[in-house]
Design a protein around this motif. Structure first.
Motif, short mmCIF file in Angstrom:
data_model
loop_
_atom_site.label_atom_id
_atom_site.label_comp_id
_atom_site.label_asym_id
_atom_site.label_seq_id
_atom_site.Cartn_x
_atom_site.Cartn_y
_atom_site.Cartn_z
N THR A 57 0.82 -1.21 0.00
CA THR A 57 0.00 0.00 0.00
C THR A 57 0.86 1.26 0.00
O THR A 57 0.33 2.37 0.04
N VAL A 58 2.19 1.09 -0.03
CA VAL A 58 3.12 2.22 0.03
C VAL A 58 3.85 2.32 -1.30
O VAL A 58 4.38 1.34 -1.81
N LEU A 59 3.88 3.53 -1.85
CA LEU A 59 4.58 3.78 -3.11
C LEU A 59 5.50 4.97 -2.91
O LEU A 59 5.09 6.00 -2.34
N VAL A 60 6.75 4.86 -3.35
CA VAL A 60 7.70 5.96 -3.28
C VAL A 60 8.05 6.35 -4.70
O VAL A 60 8.45 5.52 -5.51
N ARG A 61 7.88 7.64 -5.00
CA ARG A 61 8.12 8.14 -6.35
C ARG A 61 8.79 9.50 -6.30
O ARG A 61 9.04 10.02 -5.21
N ASP A 62 9.08 10.07 -7.45
CA ASP A 62 9.70 11.39 -7.52
C ASP A 62 8.76 12.45 -6.94
O ASP A 62 7.56 12.45 -7.24
N ASP A 63 9.31 13.33 -6.15
CA ASP A 63 8.56 14.45 -5.59
C ASP A 63 8.57 15.57 -6.63
O ASP A 63 9.63 16.04 -7.03
N PRO A 64 7.40 16.02 -7.09
CA PRO A 64 7.38 17.06 -8.11
C PRO A 64 7.77 18.44 -7.58
O PRO A 64 8.13 19.32 -8.37
N ASP A 65 7.74 18.64 -6.26
CA ASP A 65 8.02 19.96 -5.68
C ASP A 65 9.40 20.12 -5.08
O ASP A 65 9.92 21.22 -5.02
N ARG A 66 10.00 19.05 -4.62
CA ARG A 66 11.25 19.16 -3.88
C ARG A 66 12.39 18.45 -4.61
O ARG A 66 12.25 17.30 -4.99
N HIS A 67 13.50 19.18 -4.78
CA HIS A 67 14.69 18.64 -5.42
C HIS A 67 15.87 18.89 -4.50
O HIS A 67 15.91 19.90 -3.80
N TYR A 68 16.82 17.97 -4.52
CA TYR A 68 17.97 18.07 -3.64
C TYR A 68 19.25 17.95 -4.45
O TYR A 68 19.27 17.33 -5.49
N GLY A 69 20.31 18.55 -3.93
CA GLY A 69 21.60 18.53 -4.61
C GLY A 69 21.99 19.93 -5.03
O GLY A 69 21.32 20.91 -4.71
N ILE A 70 23.08 20.00 -5.78
CA ILE A 70 23.62 21.29 -6.21
C ILE A 70 23.80 21.29 -7.71
O ILE A 70 24.28 20.31 -8.29
N GLY A 71 23.45 22.39 -8.34
CA GLY A 71 23.68 22.57 -9.78
C GLY A 71 23.06 21.48 -10.63
O GLY A 71 21.90 21.12 -10.47
N THR A 72 23.87 20.91 -11.51
CA THR A 72 23.37 19.90 -12.45
C THR A 72 23.13 18.55 -11.78
O THR A 72 22.54 17.67 -12.38
N SER A 73 23.60 18.39 -10.54
CA SER A 73 23.38 17.11 -9.86
C SER A 73 22.11 17.11 -9.01
O SER A 73 21.91 16.24 -8.19
N ARG A 74 21.24 18.11 -9.23
CA ARG A 74 19.97 18.15 -8.49
C ARG A 74 19.07 17.01 -8.94
O ARG A 74 18.94 16.74 -10.12
N MET A 75 18.47 16.35 -7.96
CA MET A 75 17.58 15.22 -8.25
C MET A 75 16.28 15.41 -7.49
O MET A 75 16.26 16.05 -6.43
N PRO A 76 15.19 14.84 -8.00
CA PRO A 76 13.94 14.92 -7.24
C PRO A 76 14.05 14.18 -5.93
O PRO A 76 14.71 13.15 -5.83
N GLY A 77 13.38 14.72 -4.93
CA GLY A 77 13.29 14.03 -3.66
C GLY A 77 12.28 12.89 -3.75
O GLY A 77 11.71 12.64 -4.82
N ASP A 78 12.06 12.22 -2.65
CA ASP A 78 11.09 11.13 -2.60
C ASP A 78 9.76 11.63 -2.09
O ASP A 78 9.70 12.35 -1.09
N LEU A 79 8.70 11.25 -2.76
CA LEU A 79 7.33 11.48 -2.30
C LEU A 79 6.78 10.10 -1.96
O LEU A 79 6.75 9.21 -2.82
N ILE A 80 6.38 9.92 -0.72
CA ILE A 80 5.90 8.64 -0.22
C ILE A 80 4.38 8.71 -0.11
O ILE A 80 3.86 9.62 0.54
N GLU A 81 3.71 7.77 -0.75
CA GLU A 81 2.25 7.74 -0.69
C GLU A 81 1.80 6.43 -0.05
O GLU A 81 2.26 5.36 -0.43
#
Length: 172
Positions: A57-81
């Motif tokens: 019942t738990v799904l972890v996917r890309d968070d559309p609002d939060r990104h982490y890292g610096i410059g070009t190495s920024r990645m989406p955070g985790d959104l847990i549903e």
């Protein structure tokens, strides 16, 4: 024994379909981004354990609002549903300020000021924390009781007093 195998088969297929339907890019990239996929599987297991819900019942996917890292190495955070039997959907993000981000989360919910649907409202490490937030007799609610991450979270509407400040380059 056949029933248990069919049950596992049915659950596995349902989980794959749900992952593909809700997060098609993440599901398609699971073989090439193996470390991220594995980390998210561990997160799903930890959340399921902490809340006492089935892991499917738990799904972890890309968070559309939060990104982490610096410059070009920024990645989406985790959104847990977490999808409840009653049709409820609970959303969390990792609590990166906590002792161990794999065992603490921030519950996302509606901002009491701008009504944005996904801002951090409280820290959750287990079912009791979630219950304390949901039952008003256990404490205060609103910006005063929210974790520091509430202030400046990108989930707020841009005109909210708690939205992140915009820079001159973002305004252009």
């Amino acid at each position: 024994m056949t029933t248990a195998l069919q049950s596992l088969t049915d659950r596995a297929i349902a989980a794959a379909r749900r992952s593909r339907d809700i997060a098609p890019r993440e599901f398609a990239d699971r073989a090439t981004l193996r470390l991220r996929w594995d980390r998210r599987a561990v997160t799903a297991t930890n959340v399921a354990t902490a809340l006492g819900v089935p892991v499917d019942t738990v799904l972890v996917r890309d968070d559309p609002d939060r990104h982490y890292g610096i410059g070009t190495s920024r990645m989406p955070g985790d959104l847990i549903e977490v999808h409840g039997d009653d049709g409820a959907r609970w959303r969390f993000i990792p609590d990166l300020a906590g002792f161990n981000p794999m065992w603490g989360w921030l519950l996302l919910g509606e901002c009491p000021y701008c009504e944005a649907p996904g801002v951090p409202l409280t820290r959750v490490a287990g079912l009791a924390d979630l219950g304390a937030h949901l039952a008003p007799e256990f404490g205060e609610h609103g910006a005063d009781a929210a974790p520091p991450e509430f202030h400046g979270d990108p989930g707020h509407h841009p005109d909210c007093q708690f939205a992140p400040p915009t820079t001159d380059t973002e305004a252009e």
